[in-house]
Design an enzyme around this catalytic site. Sequence first.
Site, mmCIF file in Angstrom:
data_model
loop_
_atom_site.group_PDB
_atom_site.id
_atom_site.type_symbol
_atom_site.label_atom_id
_atom_site.label_comp_id
_atom_site.label_asym_id
_atom_site.label_seq_id
_atom_site.Cartn_x
_atom_site.Cartn_y
_atom_site.Cartn_z
ATOM 1 N N ASP A 195 0.700 -1.145 0.057
ATOM 2 C CA ASP A 195 -0.015 0.028 0.117
ATOM 3 C C ASP A 195 0.755 1.187 -0.052
ATOM 4 O O ASP A 195 1.645 1.324 0.920
ATOM 5 C CB ASP A 195 -0.915 -0.078 1.341
ATOM 6 C CG ASP A 195 -1.715 1.316 1.560
ATOM 7 O OD1 ASP A 195 -1.752 2.027 0.676
ATOM 8 O OD2 ASP A 195 -2.634 0.975 2.538
ATOM 9 N N HIS A 368 -3.817 4.489 6.463
ATOM 10 C CA HIS A 368 -2.680 3.936 5.720
ATOM 11 C C HIS A 368 -1.193 4.476 6.340
ATOM 12 O O HIS A 368 -1.176 5.134 6.999
ATOM 13 C CB HIS A 368 -2.831 4.631 4.371
ATOM 14 C CG HIS A 368 -4.164 4.187 3.786
ATOM 15 N ND1 HIS A 368 -4.142 3.306 3.048
ATOM 16 C CD2 HIS A 368 -5.152 5.060 3.678
ATOM 17 C CE1 HIS A 368 -5.248 3.182 2.367
ATOM 18 N NE2 HIS A 368 -5.786 4.195 2.787
#
Lengths: 552, 552
Positions: A195, A368
């Site tokens: 990610d 994130h």
Amino acid sequence: MAKPKLRIVPLGGLGEIGKNMTAFELGNDAIIIDTGIMFPANDMLGVDYIIPDFRYLLERKDLTIHGIIYTHGHEDHTGATAHVVDAFKGVPIYATPLTAGLLEVKLREAKLLDHTTINVFSAGDILEVGPFKLESFHVCHSIPDCVGFGINTPYGIVVHTGDYKFDNTPVDGKKPDYARLAEFSRRGVLLLMADSTNADQSGWTPSESVIDAAFDTVFRQAKGRIMVATFASLISRIQQVANAAQRYGRKLAIAGYSMGENIKMARKLGILDVPDDLFLDVNDLGRTPPSKVVIMVTGSQGEPSAVLGRLATGRHRTLDVEVGDTIIVSAHPIPGNEETVFRTINRLFQRGANVIYDPIAPVHVSGHAKREEMRLMMNLVRPQYFLPVHGELRHLRAHAALAVESGIPQDQVFVAENGMVLEADKYGVRMGERVPGGYVFVDGSGVGDIGRTVIRDREILAKDGFMIISLDVDKKTGKMSGEPEIISRGFVYLRDADELMDNVKNTIADVLASTTSSKNGKRRDRIQESISRMLYNETKRRPMVFSIINER
Amino acid sequence: MAKPKLRIVPLGGLGEIGKNMTAFELGNDAIIIDTGIMFPANDMLGVDYIIPDFRYLLERKDLTIHGIIYTHGHEDHTGATAHVVDAFKGVPIYATPLTAGLLEVKLREAKLLDHTTINVFSAGDILEVGPFKLESFHVCHSIPDCVGFGINTPYGIVVHTGDYKFDNTPVDGKKPDYARLAEFSRRGVLLLMADSTNADQSGWTPSESVIDAAFDTVFRQAKGRIMVATFASLISRIQQVANAAQRYGRKLAIAGYSMGENIKMARKLGILDVPDDLFLDVNDLGRTPPSKVVIMVTGSQGEPSAVLGRLATGRHRTLDVEVGDTIIVSAHPIPGNEETVFRTINRLFQRGANVIYDPIAPVHVSGHAKREEMRLMMNLVRPQYFLPVHGELRHLRAHAALAVESGIPQDQVFVAENGMVLEADKYGVRMGERVPGGYVFVDGSGVGDIGRTVIRDREILAKDGFMIISLDVDKKTGKMSGEPEIISRGFVYLRDADELMDNVKNTIADVLASTTSSKNGKRRDRIQESISRMLYNETKRRPMVFSIINER
């Protein structure tokens, strides 16, 4: 016989944030991980959402797809499920409990539940799907029940992180599965796909827990009602609000259908721990003192038709903002939504609320990983090759540069865009062919029928509108008979434009008088050109102009 | 006779960022400070820019406006000059040298130079304009030659900061005029009006000088060409790039008309210090090694027609991005431009450039004060009353809360929006009447003629386009004769929509067959409704539908 190559086919998530979808192939056998959508940019006019271009998979008639496997339940990973299940009927789905619940709702709405089976697994489970053995591992993110996968292939393990952050004090107590990641590295990781969303942000994303302290401050000071807006799927945030409500003796009301449904499901699955008697029906708010309630609302992205958007414009059916309300916007604007979110906040202030948002107070954190966590992921997994995923090109580049800094050789770090295939065999990993991998626009019930031409026309219409003139022309004299009919929208306010309309009529008369050619097409072109020119001279605007000539 | 009241009439800049304009009145005498524009939000379709609503001043026939005085040369403080000078012909202008130069260009273009006189003053000068004595003082911001004003009134000094930050190491060496601010406070400040742009940002905005270190790192590492994109008016940044070019033995080329013109003017005024031989003509770039050049370009906001935007899409007349180029985006996206800016950056990466932007490296800093500087301003000036200006409502609120925290009594702190008048007399300052103070949209040559109706029509057209059907109907039979003519844009791609067009024809035939009323209006409405319904059922889109019936 030689072992088949491993092919990794990214159909979404590379070079863009959102719309994650990747196919993994071994010879004629394949699996799909995630089938997400992407939200349109502000200039993709009229587009509802964007799905991955999976034409390539449809054209590979030789390919058997053994399963669609999900990392978590966010729209950018699940939103295109109905489209994909519709295209590949009979292919089973694999998902963790909450994700499975969310998928079921989608597929029921699309009347496609009969065309797949949903297999539920838990983080830590091992899935055998076709020739692939996937070892799932728990990751922390901004929705419960998130996993990544260690995918066993003939050439080593491919680690796919899903969306993740390393939260050492997660609200639900479920910590990152460091042990499994380290164990993969012991066994040898061929490729890490990780990610990249925050790859240009230094440091470490704060834990969800830091929000508790911010909530405490707000709850302690607020004298009136408290409203908290967040994502309907951010169950851990709902848990934090419920906990704060309990600590400060407030009852919890829920406004917003999707949030209510998610709370029901999360409670049923045991993911959300809120006692029955903490809840208060929205309709009973009038009977409860303002200092005794918290209302959770949807619409943290400023969506005009969600609860917060309606409150900001005074259009909610039962709720109104009152002077003395404290409203916490517990979310960050998704890129592109900044204007709408801040306009909503300004309007709430205007109605007398005190609005708390980050950076006024740390009432939201990202889901994130940032750069320090990315470094940790690389060092835990120690992959031979690295492919940054889930990010705009600028994020992928920054993540790739970080990988090189972290010691992965430059030629073993790939920056790929959607449709660029990665191939692996016993000689290693390399970039392969390019397959289609663009945007497929969904507008209404149309999938992929809106292209550049239509969008360009919408741009012109959005800027200057249009004008259509229908006129009767005498066949013999070539002169206009009667008055032309003028239809125009988005150009000028017609009622104040008498002079302009007179100019239109005069321009038509001039053209008809000077056009010797009786060819309808040519006369029509000349009328349109002359009127366009006149309108531009008068208004400096360029509406689309059409004329219809009826000869009599 | 009683002294006249002081009235402060904000016509822009309160409740919004941009479009600054304030009138100060004493009885029948007035001055205006700044006349700025605002850029439209993404959903203000087709609007070119927004000017202040100064109807109130036009209607006050009793008022003599003695001068228009400028704090600095940015568009949000000067962009509406032509509109205001046109409305108040003969009123003189007062500005510092660079601001005066920029205003002259605007007024010459608008052919209005003859209708005003531009009086040039320097920071520190005292201006006597009508009954007002304005003591100007230098402030640091992101364009040279910025000032604020101490405005002497019968009730004390009103301090108007203009846009400011406290930069203790400014690139041009011109430090904030702390002494003057302190001196005002010694004499007694009635009211402080201060820039609120960053009121939700904690800490202190870094000095422009920190950028030198970031530039050094980039210049040291770059092997190929370096391009730097920034605001055309950010003269100090151009100075920093020129200095870095000199340090690293590179020549400086300028691409972008506005930047070239600003550099000429700034050199003439002695504000920019760059030796002649450092410059390189853009046309000579081909004859110079890539490692020996820096190119300054416009378009740091992703504007598609500026240089950076053209480079990103390969549409620049003479320049192309080459693999190995390093591109520094030395600017932050203005709110609402995020998508466009990041898309531009992604495209530059795609073309092979390495793009450096904040937060990848600190290559830009804000030109506005943050919360620590705001506290310093309040403590230097020690005003009796406080009015936060230049910010969205959320910024004004945060700034007001900061003022209360800093010890100004709550009831002496005002949060006002455009059009809300502040009145002062010997009893103090209070909120007065409300005058018009909204948005005036400029679209093409139209000023204020575009309202909600037109924008709403543009929204519908932008989303789903339109369809117009022109058909001939036999007067006797009431049946359609021949084929209908269909014009549609922004709805579907017509060439792929044969079936839909057949449905249109069938729907018309059905309506005509079942409509007994021969009243044209009613038949027309029924056709439009039926086609709208059919199109929605088939496509789930709602284009505007019009029909034109020609009876024969």
